[in-house]
Each structure stands twice: as C-alpha cells, then as structure tokens.
Motif scaffolding. Structure first.
Motif, PDB file in Angstrom:
ATOM      1  N   TRP A  40       6.295   1.548   3.248  1.00 35.03           N
ATOM      2  CA  TRP A  40       5.873   2.349   2.101  1.00 35.03           C
ATOM      3  C   TRP A  40       5.748   1.449   0.869  1.00 35.03           C
ATOM      4  N   LEU A  41       6.687   0.516   0.720  1.00 34.86           N
ATOM      5  CA  LEU A  41       6.662  -0.357  -0.452  1.00 34.86           C
ATOM      6  C   LEU A  41       5.480  -1.312  -0.396  1.00 34.86           C
ATOM      7  N   LYS A  42       5.135  -1.789   0.797  1.00 34.76           N
ATOM      8  CA  LYS A  42       3.955  -2.646   0.943  1.00 34.76           C
ATOM      9  C   LYS A  42       2.693  -1.863   0.609  1.00 34.76           C
ATOM     10  N   HIS A  43       2.627  -0.623   1.093  1.00 35.46           N
ATOM     11  CA  HIS A  43       1.447   0.210   0.830  1.00 35.46           C
ATOM     12  C   HIS A  43       1.352   0.570  -0.654  1.00 35.46           C
ATOM     13  N   ALA A  44       2.480   0.508  -1.361  1.00 32.77           N
ATOM     14  CA  ALA A  44       2.470   0.802  -2.791  1.00 32.77           C
ATOM     15  C   ALA A  44       1.865  -0.346  -3.604  1.00 32.77           C
ATOM     16  N   LYS A  67       5.283  -6.658  -7.266  1.00 33.56           N
ATOM     17  CA  LYS A  67       6.345  -7.098  -8.172  1.00 33.56           C
ATOM     18  C   LYS A  67       6.787  -5.954  -9.080  1.00 33.56           C
ATOM     19  N   SER A  68       5.850  -5.052  -9.357  1.00 36.83           N
ATOM     20  CA  SER A  68       6.147  -3.911 -10.225  1.00 36.83           C
ATOM     21  C   SER A  68       5.518  -2.655  -9.627  1.00 36.83           C
ATOM     22  N   PHE A  69       6.214  -1.555  -9.787  1.00 34.87           N
ATOM     23  CA  PHE A  69       5.683  -0.263  -9.340  1.00 34.87           C
ATOM     24  C   PHE A  69       5.194   0.539 -10.539  1.00 34.87           C
ATOM     25  N   ASP A  70       5.065  -0.138 -11.668  1.00 34.49           N
ATOM     26  CA  ASP A  70       4.685   0.530 -12.909  1.00 34.49           C
ATOM     27  C   ASP A  70       3.162   0.571 -13.063  1.00 34.49           C
ATOM     28  N   ASN A  71       2.493   1.145 -12.067  1.00 32.31           N
ATOM     29  CA  ASN A  71       1.048   1.325 -12.138  1.00 32.31           C
ATOM     30  C   ASN A  71       0.697   2.595 -11.370  1.00 32.31           C
ATOM     31  N   TRP A  72      -0.458   3.146 -11.659  1.00 31.08           N
ATOM     32  CA  TRP A  72      -0.872   4.436 -11.111  1.00 31.08           C
ATOM     33  C   TRP A  72      -0.923   4.419  -9.586  1.00 31.08           C
ATOM     34  N   GLY A  73      -1.503   3.384  -8.997  1.00 30.72           N
ATOM     35  CA  GLY A  73      -1.632   3.317  -7.547  1.00 30.72           C
ATOM     36  C   GLY A  73      -0.287   3.301  -6.849  1.00 30.72           C
ATOM     37  N   SER A  74       0.623   2.473  -7.324  1.00 31.48           N
ATOM     38  CA  SER A  74       1.955   2.395  -6.719  1.00 31.48           C
ATOM     39  C   SER A  74       2.690   3.722  -6.845  1.00 31.48           C
ATOM     40  N   LYS A  75       2.613   4.320  -8.017  1.00 30.66           N
ATOM     41  CA  LYS A  75       3.288   5.600  -8.229  1.00 30.66           C
ATOM     42  C   LYS A  75       2.702   6.685  -7.322  1.00 30.66           C
ATOM     43  N   SER A  76       1.392   6.637  -7.094  1.00 29.89           N
ATOM     44  CA  SER A  76       0.777   7.662  -6.239  1.00 29.89           C
ATOM     45  C   SER A  76       1.288   7.542  -4.802  1.00 29.89           C
ATOM     46  N   VAL A  77       1.428   6.322  -4.315  1.00 27.15           N
ATOM     47  CA  VAL A  77       1.934   6.116  -2.950  1.00 27.15           C
ATOM     48  C   VAL A  77       3.400   6.535  -2.856  1.00 27.15           C
ATOM     49  N   LEU A  78       4.199   6.162  -3.841  1.00 25.98           N
ATOM     50  CA  LEU A  78       5.616   6.528  -3.807  1.00 25.98           C
ATOM     51  C   LEU A  78       5.799   8.036  -3.993  1.00 25.98           C
ATOM     52  N   GLY A  79       4.885   8.665  -4.731  1.00 24.75           N
ATOM     53  CA  GLY A  79       4.890  10.126  -4.825  1.00 24.75           C
ATOM     54  C   GLY A  79       4.575  10.760  -3.482  1.00 24.75           C
TER      55      GLY A  79
END
Length: 161
Positions: free
Chosen positions: A18-22, A73-85
């Motif tokens: 999940w983190l890689k896909h984020a 390195k950071s999850f502070d972006n729209w794409g990463s947040k959408s995957v983690l959501g």
C-alpha cells in the motif's frame, strides 16, 4: 471478504505494498493508462489479433504497477493521500470510517461501474461516442472518488491524533 479487499488482493496490496502504491508515480502512471487501454482495444480494427499484445502489456502494467515504485519520502500529496484513504476504506469493517462518506462512495462506485459498462459497450460496438462518454464518466467518477478518499484519509488521521 469485501469487494475492495478482493481488488486489493488482485493488485497484491497488503502491508508495505500500500505504501509503495501511495507513491505519486504509481498513482499517476496507473491513472493515465485508461486512454492507452482504450486505444489498444480499439486497435483490433487496424491490427486484428495483434491488438492482444498491447492489451496484455497494459493489463500486466495495471496489475504490477502498485508494487513497482518505492515508498514515497512524503505522503503529503493528493495522490498518496488518495491511496491511503482507499486503504482506510478497504479496511472499514475492522476500522470504521465516518459514516457520512458511505453514500457518496457507493454512488461514485456505481457511477464508475456505469461508465465502465458504457465504455465496454462502446469498445465492443466500435461506437466512438459511447466510448468517449464511458471514458469521461469513469474518469470523472474516479477523480471524485479519489478526492473523497483524500477526505477520508485526512479525517481518519485527525481522529487518530
């Protein structure tokens, strides 16, 4: 097992996957694949059975993409947040998400499905209007869905604090 869990299983989304896909590269390179898939399917008109080559490559790409990239390195972006959501949403039976998201997410899932059906019919019948309407419906519903997943991610993280 929920539908979302089954989909996650197909794409090998468990644990660190999940983190890689984020990774935003994973999100956006996967997101832009639909027009190429539409073109590959439509290409059966021009190249016949050889169209199965690009179709197969794109399907393989969609399946392996979520695990190809490094954890960002950071999850502070729209794409990463959408995957983690999406991860929160897929685990909602174990860790409930706020109920006010349920109806909207279900409607958006239905809209994506309807768009997908229209797209498939358009590709099957080689009807350009149906194909375009289906693709636009899928994309708009998916973008709204992903935006809702960002909202879920942010709410779940604020609740956890």
């Amino acid at each position: 097992m929920s539908f979302e869990k089954q989909i996650a299983q197909v794409f090998n989304l468990k644990g660190d996957s999940w983190l890689k896909h984020a990774n935003p590269w994973s999100v956006w390179t996967r997101f832009v694949t639909l027009p190429f898939l539409v073109l590959a399917i439509w290409s059966r008109v021009w190249i016949g059975w050889y169209s199965l080559i690009p179709i197969s490559l794109l399907v393989i790409w969609l399946i392996i993409n979520p695990t190809l990239f490094k954890k960002p390195k950071s999850f502070d972006n729209w794409g990463s947040k959408s995957v983690l959501g999406e991860k929160y949403w897929s685990e909602r039976k174990r860790n409930p998400v706020p109920k006010h998201h349920n109806t909207v997410v279900r409607i958006l899932t239905i809209l994506q499905t309807i768009g997908g059906i229209i797209l498939i019919v358009g590709l099957w019948k080689l009807e350009i209007n149906w194909t375009i309407i289906g693709a636009i419906t899928v994309y708009l519903a998916k973008m709204w869905f992903l935006d809702r997943m960002v909202w879920i991610f942010e709410e779940m993280n604020n609740t956890a604090r």
